[in-house]
Design a protein around this motif. Sequence first.
Motif, PDB file in Angstrom:
ATOM      1  N   THR A   1      -0.559 -53.763  41.659  1.00  0.00           N
ATOM      2  CA  THR A   1       0.601 -53.055  41.114  1.00  0.00           C
ATOM      3  C   THR A   1       1.835 -53.279  41.998  1.00  0.00           C
ATOM      4  OG1 THR A   1      -0.220 -51.060  42.216  1.00  0.00           O
ATOM      5  CG2 THR A   1      -0.630 -51.257  39.857  1.00  0.00           C
TER       6      THR A   1
ATOM      7  N   ILE B   1       4.757 -55.795  41.084  1.00  0.00           N
ATOM      8  CA  ILE B   1       5.971 -55.406  40.369  1.00  0.00           C
ATOM      9  C   ILE B   1       7.165 -55.524  41.313  1.00  0.00           C
ATOM     10  CG2 ILE B   1       7.184 -53.477  39.265  1.00  0.00           C
ATOM     11  CD1 ILE B   1       4.453 -52.445  38.325  1.00  0.00           C
TER      12      ILE B   1
ATOM     13  N   PHE C   1       2.769 -63.470  37.158  1.00  0.00           N
ATOM     14  CA  PHE C   1       2.791 -62.017  36.982  1.00  0.00           C
ATOM     15  C   PHE C   1       1.842 -61.590  35.871  1.00  0.00           C
ATOM     16  CE2 PHE C   1       4.434 -57.959  35.469  1.00  0.00           C
ATOM     17  CZ  PHE C   1       4.657 -57.293  36.663  1.00  0.00           C
TER      18      PHE C   1
ATOM     19  N   SER D   1      -1.564 -61.914  37.138  1.00  0.00           N
ATOM     20  CA  SER D   1      -1.742 -61.216  38.414  1.00  0.00           C
ATOM     21  C   SER D   1      -2.387 -62.115  39.470  1.00  0.00           C
ATOM     22  CB  SER D   1      -2.587 -59.945  38.216  1.00  0.00           C
ATOM     23  OG  SER D   1      -2.499 -59.105  39.349  1.00  0.00           O
TER      24      SER D   1
ATOM     25  N   VAL E   1       8.391 -47.490  40.634  1.00  0.00           N
ATOM     26  CA  VAL E   1       8.243 -48.235  39.379  1.00  0.00           C
ATOM     27  C   VAL E   1       9.185 -47.665  38.319  1.00  0.00           C
ATOM     28  CG1 VAL E   1       6.663 -48.878  37.517  1.00  0.00           C
ATOM     29  CG2 VAL E   1       5.870 -48.911  39.881  1.00  0.00           C
TER      30      VAL E   1
ATOM     31  N   MET F   1      11.999 -57.136  34.025  1.00  0.00           N
ATOM     32  CA  MET F   1      10.731 -56.590  34.497  1.00  0.00           C
ATOM     33  C   MET F   1       9.999 -55.848  33.375  1.00  0.00           C
ATOM     34  SD  MET F   1      10.430 -57.760  37.451  1.00  0.00           S
ATOM     35  CE  MET F   1       8.857 -56.949  37.720  1.00  0.00           C
TER      36      MET F   1
ATOM     37  N   MET G   1       6.215 -56.708  32.163  1.00  0.00           N
ATOM     38  CA  MET G   1       5.166 -55.689  32.117  1.00  0.00           C
ATOM     39  C   MET G   1       4.575 -55.556  30.713  1.00  0.00           C
ATOM     40  SD  MET G   1       6.828 -52.825  34.699  1.00  0.00           S
ATOM     41  CE  MET G   1       5.483 -51.648  34.521  1.00  0.00           C
TER      42      MET G   1
ATOM     43  N   LYS H   1       0.941 -52.581  34.612  1.00  0.00           N
ATOM     44  CA  LYS H   1       0.404 -53.483  35.635  1.00  0.00           C
ATOM     45  C   LYS H   1      -0.834 -52.845  36.225  1.00  0.00           C
ATOM     46  CE  LYS H   1       0.473 -57.209  38.063  1.00  0.00           C
ATOM     47  NZ  LYS H   1      -1.016 -57.134  38.091  1.00  0.00           N
TER      48      LYS H   1
END
Length: 583
Positions: free
Chosen positions: A288, A291, A339, A342, A413, A450, A454, A476
């Motif tokens: 996470t 991010i 991203f 991951s 976040v 972003m 996500m 995430k």
Amino acid sequence: MTTDALDAYPSTPRQVEPASRPAQRLSAAIETGRQRVVISALIFTVAFAGIGLRLVDLMAFGSDADSALATHALSATAPVTDRADLRDRNGLVLATTLPSVSLYADPKMVLDPIEASLRLAKTLPGLDSDKLLADLSSERRFVWLKRGLTPSQQYEVNRLGIPGLAFQNEDRRYYPAGALTSHTIGFTNIDAQGISGLEKSLDTRLENGESVQLSLDLRLQEMVRDELQSTIATFHAQGGNALVMDVNTGEVLAMVSLPDFNPYEPGGPSEESMFNRNTLGVYEPGSTFKIFNTAMALESGTSTLTSMYDEGPIHVGRFTIHNFRGDPQSGMLSVYEIFRLSLNTGSVHMEEAAGVDRQKEFLTRLGLTKPAPIDLPEVGAPMVPHPWSKVSGMTIAYGHGMAVSPLSLVTAVSAIVNGGVLHQPTLFKRDPSQPVPGTRVISPELSRTMRMLMRAVVTGGTATKAEVPGYFVGGKTGTADKAAKGGYNRRARVTDFVGVFPIYAPKYIVMTMLDDPQPIKGTYGFASAGWNSAPLGGRIIARMGPLLGLQPADPKDPAILQALSPPSSAVAASLQASAGSED
């Protein structure tokens, strides 16, 4: 008449009693009565004067146990200022003060301490009969036997008819939600002094009678706890926690940490139950954190969505950084794909391109290097590397080597997705007519990018099990080995998920975390976040959306699709080609 007849009468006239004699006798009797009344009054006056002087002596000059007994007896009727209520955002009572009674004894007045202790222990099973006997046999004149009796307990004790026992009126703190809000609300001691949670941090305000309305929604709190508890049981986890926050105000709507405790008996079965995982616990969150790493790399300009990085292993001294099994272990992939999937190695390359100094400054700007600014006494400080070395920067890029609280993670976040403004988290309901204070930390354009990334994680990445039709979830996942003495325990893990919805116009953020979940039959031997924390987040979102009156949206709405599109047509074409080749 003859002479003899006349001689029979006295020669002197008869004495007749005067008419005033009865009145004189009555007056004398009244005077006698008056004297007796006066004497009696003097006797009573002297007696009460003596009692009064003795009471003054006891209260003002006494130093023995009798003085304490008198003080306690008088305090039973003394007025007490009620401690104010704590209420949720809808006005439901979370903590309140109600009249109560406590049981005490004058041991010198207890005729048979043995019998009294046995009968009391039977009537009040929570009392220790041996301690009762010791208290009732003591030479003191005042001993507490039990504080905070229920009405039925008071009735049963009264029925015993034991001399020397008495009750004192008191106020007691009550928590209608019980353990449901225990970590946030906290509790007081028997004398209504705040010991933990908001009861402690708001102690002065509550003592002054100031009722406080919180940001918590008791409906959400109960639902989140229900889902979290069920998931912990399913995956045989040691515990877990969950948070729900309004991304545009910083208001905490739900905060659950399990195991929890009974605020009436805070000693509980273990110290772990008293531990607030959301604010006091600090954890390495795993992926996470990507991010922040990705946002930092894009902001710095050292990476773009189409920048390509090699996914081969990275060797650092005797250590090797590699991707999770099943993920690409070689080849060139874009930032978008790094991203979405991951990938650890690509994240490290992005951090190296931006540099350690930029990373440290960016995370500090988001408040991740300081304790979360929340009105609770139980707040943990983050574990930040000293020094912040090149190796530290590499591991932080994928969520290791730095530990933060879940509340700090959620707050940061929220700023990434809400348009770029950092709002201080709060447990108090904000006035909707007043502006929300905040600090801009990233640009609106970067925030939009972003959000798009996500969303891709949920539609085609590691968090697909968090998708809820119509709510456009973006999120995430993160999975991290648990820190252990001298390194990490590769057989124990912490999994977490951060989900935002609706991601095209963010309103709420949901964070879930599980402590060492185990693989089960349905997860094919996996215990990573995508199999447990992410589905948990999805179930919470599916239930809270309707609860908060948020209607599902049309998945083909052009305005929504536009809001989730990449920032430029050139980038869009590149990303579509990248995603197509990967699928």
